[in-house]
Design a protein around this motif. Structure first.
Motif, mmCIF file in Angstrom:
data_model
loop_
_atom_site.group_PDB
_atom_site.id
_atom_site.type_symbol
_atom_site.label_atom_id
_atom_site.label_comp_id
_atom_site.label_asym_id
_atom_site.label_seq_id
_atom_site.Cartn_x
_atom_site.Cartn_y
_atom_site.Cartn_z
ATOM 1 N N GLU A 54 0.804 -1.226 0.000
ATOM 2 C CA GLU A 54 0.000 0.000 0.000
ATOM 3 C C GLU A 54 0.833 1.270 0.000
ATOM 4 O OE1 GLU A 54 -2.906 -3.089 0.928
ATOM 5 O OE2 GLU A 54 -0.825 -2.718 1.499
ATOM 6 N N LEU A 55 2.001 1.251 0.629
ATOM 7 C CA LEU A 55 2.838 2.450 0.628
ATOM 8 C C LEU A 55 3.276 2.794 -0.795
ATOM 9 C CD1 LEU A 55 4.346 4.696 2.087
ATOM 10 C CD2 LEU A 55 6.227 3.100 2.499
ATOM 11 N N GLN A 56 3.660 1.782 -1.563
ATOM 12 C CA GLN A 56 4.031 2.021 -2.962
ATOM 13 C C GLN A 56 2.849 2.587 -3.740
ATOM 14 O OE1 GLN A 56 5.788 -1.556 -4.671
ATOM 15 N NE2 GLN A 56 6.523 -2.149 -2.651
ATOM 16 N N HIS A 57 1.646 2.019 -3.508
ATOM 17 C CA HIS A 57 0.458 2.500 -4.216
ATOM 18 C C HIS A 57 0.134 3.941 -3.827
ATOM 19 C CE1 HIS A 57 -0.951 -1.977 -4.495
ATOM 20 N NE2 HIS A 57 0.043 -1.699 -5.310
ATOM 21 N N ALA A 58 0.291 4.264 -2.538
ATOM 22 C CA ALA A 58 0.018 5.627 -2.082
ATOM 23 C C ALA A 58 0.971 6.623 -2.727
ATOM 24 C CB ALA A 58 0.117 5.701 -0.553
ATOM 25 N N ILE A 59 2.251 6.257 -2.809
ATOM 26 C CA ILE A 59 3.239 7.131 -3.429
ATOM 27 C C ILE A 59 2.914 7.346 -4.903
ATOM 28 C CG2 ILE A 59 5.668 7.269 -4.133
ATOM 29 C CD1 ILE A 59 6.321 5.883 -1.421
ATOM 30 N N LEU A 110 -3.019 4.774 11.570
ATOM 31 C CA LEU A 110 -3.311 4.185 10.271
ATOM 32 C C LEU A 110 -4.022 2.851 10.388
ATOM 33 C CD1 LEU A 110 0.134 4.906 8.554
ATOM 34 C CD2 LEU A 110 -2.017 6.128 8.137
ATOM 35 N N LEU A 111 -3.467 1.946 11.225
ATOM 36 C CA LEU A 111 -3.982 0.578 11.252
ATOM 37 C C LEU A 111 -3.348 -0.194 12.396
ATOM 38 C CD1 LEU A 111 -5.728 -1.382 9.376
ATOM 39 C CD2 LEU A 111 -3.531 -2.154 8.486
ATOM 40 N N TYR A 112 -4.140 -1.043 13.038
ATOM 41 C CA TYR A 112 -3.578 -2.031 13.959
ATOM 42 C C TYR A 112 -3.238 -3.257 13.125
ATOM 43 C CZ TYR A 112 -4.409 0.402 18.321
ATOM 44 O OH TYR A 112 -4.351 1.303 19.356
ATOM 45 N N SER A 113 -1.955 -3.586 13.070
ATOM 46 C CA SER A 113 -1.492 -4.639 12.166
ATOM 47 C C SER A 113 -1.282 -5.947 12.908
ATOM 48 C CB SER A 113 -0.181 -4.214 11.492
ATOM 49 O OG SER A 113 0.809 -3.988 12.465
ATOM 50 N N LEU A 158 -2.887 7.146 2.343
ATOM 51 C CA LEU A 158 -2.335 5.877 2.805
ATOM 52 C C LEU A 158 -3.311 5.178 3.746
ATOM 53 C CD1 LEU A 158 -0.038 3.829 2.961
ATOM 54 C CD2 LEU A 158 1.006 5.237 4.746
ATOM 55 N N ARG A 159 -3.937 5.927 4.641
ATOM 56 C CA ARG A 159 -4.896 5.327 5.569
ATOM 57 C C ARG A 159 -6.060 4.680 4.815
ATOM 58 N NH1 ARG A 159 -9.534 5.642 7.886
ATOM 59 N NH2 ARG A 159 -10.140 7.335 6.507
ATOM 60 N N GLN A 160 -6.565 5.356 3.799
ATOM 61 C CA GLN A 160 -7.673 4.804 3.020
ATOM 62 C C GLN A 160 -7.265 3.514 2.310
ATOM 63 O OE1 GLN A 160 -9.212 7.825 0.388
ATOM 64 N NE2 GLN A 160 -9.800 9.186 2.053
ATOM 65 N N LEU A 161 -6.070 3.486 1.752
ATOM 66 C CA LEU A 161 -5.610 2.282 1.065
ATOM 67 C C LEU A 161 -5.437 1.124 2.047
ATOM 68 C CD1 LEU A 161 -2.988 3.852 -1.369
ATOM 69 C CD2 LEU A 161 -5.104 2.703 -2.026
ATOM 70 N N LEU A 162 -4.886 1.408 3.220
ATOM 71 C CA LEU A 162 -4.653 0.357 4.209
ATOM 72 C C LEU A 162 -5.949 -0.217 4.750
ATOM 73 C CD1 LEU A 162 -1.690 1.924 6.217
ATOM 74 C CD2 LEU A 162 -1.583 -0.114 4.785
ATOM 75 N N ASN A 163 -6.993 0.616 4.808
ATOM 76 C CA ASN A 163 -8.252 0.174 5.400
ATOM 77 C C ASN A 163 -9.294 -0.217 4.355
ATOM 78 O OD1 ASN A 163 -8.262 0.732 8.555
ATOM 79 N ND2 ASN A 163 -7.058 2.350 7.583
ATOM 80 N N ALA A 164 -8.895 -0.239 3.098
ATOM 81 C CA ALA A 164 -9.857 -0.504 2.014
ATOM 82 C C ALA A 164 -10.507 -1.869 2.142
ATOM 83 C CB ALA A 164 -9.164 -0.374 0.656
ATOM 84 N N ASP A 165 -9.746 -2.855 2.626
ATOM 85 C CA ASP A 165 -10.262 -4.222 2.687
ATOM 86 C C ASP A 165 -10.690 -4.621 4.088
ATOM 87 O OD1 ASP A 165 -9.746 -4.611 -0.026
ATOM 88 O OD2 ASP A 165 -7.665 -5.144 0.377
#
Length: 297
Positions: free
Chosen positions: A105-110, A161-164, A289-296
């Motif tokens: 997701e970091l690559q996608h956000a960039i 961002l997210l609890y991983s 980035l937060r939206q991409l990480l939480n999309a699923d």
């Protein structure tokens, strides 16, 4: 309707006084009264109900004040951003992330950010948690993507961002690779591979040993690729967090959930940046980035 008229109206309401508003706006009381009267004439409604030296807002006036305040704030931000873009020779956003970060997701956000804001030059670097903290503290990066190891600091935006979920990557040749879940007790006789520069090895070891409770012997790699080569050769295991979508392990490596009692361990990942240096682009990237990480999720 002039922006100045709106500001005069806001000042009268904020000060609860025509006289004080006139002083604040550096005009006469009669002039500020005339400007507000012009506003009322333009809308064809009363905004203020006058009663001798006191006044109250009509329903229309309350609506105008509430939404007018939002509009003025937007205009001020618009003016400041336009001015900043006109004075900056080059817009840059410097992003730091953990050396052990392996999600997509970091690559996608960039990539998405670069497409949305081509005027911004992106600079990307990685490091250990402590290295990133010092880069941020001394203004060498604008934004850091990292796990939470300290109590939140009031001088920083601590944007969660997210609890991983936590995992272990281990060689398929190791007997523990047959298990569906692993605990720290299972791993206490297996070397733990940490990703760190030589200068930060003691700090990383101390955190994993004394804060997280790892009792394994420790080995070190400087990159994620080097760590996975060590795993493939059955030299130890790598603790890793699923902060987003991890690529599938290569042949010879198995990824197993890391548990404490009956619950999978989790770590809190955040975007950190200094409040005094915040700007539109930092906030946009963190939210993207937060939206991409939480999309699923």
């Amino acid at each position: 309707m002039l922006l100045k008229q709106m500001k005069y109206f806001m000042s009268v309401v904020d000060n609860h006084s025509f006289t004080e508003a006139a002083e604040q706006c550096y005009i006469s009381q009669s002039a500020i009264s005339q400007q507000i009267k012009s506003l009322e004439n333009e809308f064809g409604v009363h905004l203020i109900k006058r009663n001798n030296r006191q006044f109250s807002l009509t329903p229309a006036g309350e609506y105008f004040y509430r939404h007018g305040r939002e509009l003025i704030d937007e205009i001020e931000h618009f003016k400041n951003e336009t001015k900043r873009r006109g004075t900056d020779e080059e817009l840059t956003l410097k992003i730091g992330y953990l050396r052990c970060y392996g999600a997509q997701e970091l690559q996608h956000a960039i990539a998405q950010f670069a497409s949305l804001y081509p005027e911004v030059s992106l600079s990307i670097m990685n490091g250990t948690h402590e290295e990133l903290y010092n880069l941020l503290r001394f203004h060498d990066v604008d934004l850091v993507i990292s796990d939470q190891r300290r109590a939140f600091n009031q001088d920083y935006f601590n944007y969660e961002l997210l609890y991983s979920d936590c995992y272990v990557e281990i060689s398929t040749h190791h007997p523990l690779s047959e298990k569906k879940t692993l605990t720290l007790n299972d791993l206490k006789r297996v070397s733990c591979i940490l990703i760190s520069t030589k200068e930060q090895q003691d700090t990383e070891k101390d955190y994993y040993q004394n804060t997280l409770g790892f009792s394994s012997p420790f080995l070190f790699a400087e990159t994620l690729e080097e760590a996975r080569l060590m795993i493939a050769s059955n030299r130890g295991f790598l603790p890793i967090e699923a902060i987003g979508t991890l690529t599938e392990p290569v042949q010879g490596i198995k990824r197993i959930p890391l548990y404490h009692k009956d619950k999978q361990l989790q770590r809190n990942y955040c975007a950190f940046w200094k409040k005094e240096r915040t700007n539109y682009y930092i906030e946009e990237f963190a939210e993207l980035l937060r939206q991409l990480l939480n999309a699923d999720c």
